[in-house]
Write an enzyme that holds these catalytic residues in place. Structure first.
Site: not given
Length: 463
Positions: A68, A306-307, A309, A313
């Site tokens: 993401s 930020g982000h 994700g 896995g």
């Protein structure tokens, strides 16, 4: 005083901590902008293997799925189109895509680009429906959205929405007359010179590439499915090496400029992406608020963006500290990645930036009494059913994946003991991990009762 970015030291710590937390392979990237004409400081290191099946070594040039964090790339494309005057943040989607439909016609008419960027549309977000590998996959995805229900009223709260970013990807396609993949390459990754970034599996596999892993009785086992459906691309399909992710972050740190002075994004749009748009119901699991594509964090009074994700896995993390020109990214392919992130980033930001990461979320040392009775019941959204019960040993939360999410991820229902933190907030800890996760109960302005767990809101079913 800021510390030096010592590659040997951080490679050693990365290796030690990855082993401690059962992470098969991982990359760490660190960048600090040079000042007064000095060159940037930069670290790109890797350790472990890309797959436990092949044993191929992880290297700084290998590609990992950034999940993401892709949303920040799609948001950047959208803001570039805003710079060009092709749309506005408050332009209704229906004005851009004629015939756009949702289950609620009024929402379909009113939902805007800003709602999508900030995850406040209320569109149930985990519609991971595979609409094929063709270039028309996002156009076809609009048919899936035509029957999409609301997880909450438009603009009433915040709930993570992957579907909204697939829709933003389609908006990019309509306005550029390119597929989202081509628009990203022509407008962003190409100008930034990112040679270790790709979106389509056939392009990723021209490079060394990480394979995700699932936990099998404590052992990391390669996943049987490697990639998300192409229709989920704008919300999670970028694969990149940590160094390319640093270059993307650098452009944002520099206010939309490349190192040679070329402007990719206006300074106003770069600032807007990190500006406050909406507070989160739960300030613990991600950040405290959201911008236009970026998550916002307050660490000891210092503002970061930020982000994160997560894919099949694999997990990715990016934090940017603008006042020090610092960006740090971590890309991993399995194991207890959140535990690794918590421990490693706490060290990095203390030693390199001299700031304390926000305290880890956990139940208080002295147990508190919180009445769970008002929160008992069943909550539901597309992708998950959540049941809150009073068990023999105390309150518990049971989660069951449903619909497309169940088909994609599988797995039996999960049960978590609820540990009181404060009225309306409880803590749960997944088996085998060190990191606690919050469960928040709250009411909307219209009186609707909601649970917030896993960054998503689910409404209480009427008995």
């Amino acid at each position: 005083m800021s510390g030096v970015l010592d590659a040997q030291h951080w490679h050693r710590r990365l290796t030690e901590l990855a082993a401690r937390h059962g992470v098969p392979g991982v990359q760490l990237g660190m960048l600090r902008l040079g000042v007064d004409g000095a060159p940037d400081e930069r670290v790109e290191v890797a350790t472990g293997v890309l797959s436990t099946r092949t044993g191929f070594a992880a290297s700084p040039d290998a590609l990992f799925q950034i999940g993401s964090i892709t949303k920040a790339w799609t948001a950047t494309l959208v803001l570039m189109l805003v710079d060009e005057g092709r749309l506005g943040l408050d332009t209704p989607v229906a004005e851009i895509i004629p015939g756009f439909a949702l289950a609620d016609p009024e929402v379909a008419r009113a939902v805007t680009v800003r709602h999508l960027l900030t995850h406040t549309s209320g569109i149930d977000g985990d519609l991971f429906v595979d609409t094929g590998r063709g270039d028309d996959c996002l156009e076809r995805y609009l048919g899936v959205l035509a029957s999409a229900e609301q997880s909450h009223p438009l603009g009433a709260t915040w709930s993570y929405c992957n579907a909204g970013y697939s829709l933003l990807g389609r908006i990019v396609e309509v306005l550029t007359d390119r597929t989202w993949d081509d628009a990203l390459r022509e407008r962003l990754t190409g100008p930034l010179g990112l040679s270790r970034t790709a979106t389509l599996p056939e392009d990723v596999l021209l490079h060394a590439a990480a394979i995700g892993h699932r936990d099998d009785d404590g052992e990391p086992v390669p996943v049987s499915r490697w990639h998300l459906p192409r229709s989920a691309g704008p919300g999670g399909a970028v694969s990149a090496a940590a160094g390319d992710l640093l270059d993307f972050a650098r452009m944002h740190l520099a206010g939309g400029l490349l190192p040679d002075g070329t402007r990719v994004l206006s300074a106003e749009s770069a600032a807007a992406m990190a500006s406050h748009q909406v507070d989160l119901p739960d300030p613990y699991v991600l950040g405290d608020s959201w911008g236009l594509g970026w998550i916002r964090y307050d660490w000891s009074g210092h503002r970061l963006y930020g982000h994160d994700g997560n894919t099949l896995g694999q997990a990715a993390f990016l934090r940017v500290l603008p006042k020090q020109g610092l960006a740090v990214t971590l890309l991993a392919n399995g194991g207890h990645t959140r535990d690794l992130f918590e421990e490693l980033y706490r060290e990095i930001f203390d030693e390199v930036a001299g700031i304390g990461m926000r305290p880890p979320f956990a139940p208080p040392e002295v147990p508190v009494e919180v009445d769970v009775t008002p929160f008992l019941g069943r909550y539901a959204r597309v992708g998950s059913t959540l049941e809150v019960e009073q068990g023999a040993d105390g309150p518990l939360l049971r989660t069951t994946a449903t619909g497309p999410v169940a088909a994609l991820l599988g797995g039996p229902p999960q049960e978590f003991a609820l540990h009181p933190v404060e009225p309306g907030t409880f803590a749960v800890r997944p088996p085998g991990t060190d990191t606690w996760l919050p469960v928040t109960f709250y009411r909307l302005a219209d009186g609707g009762e909601y649970i917030h767990f896993g960054a998503r809101a689910a409404g209480k079913a009427i008995s």
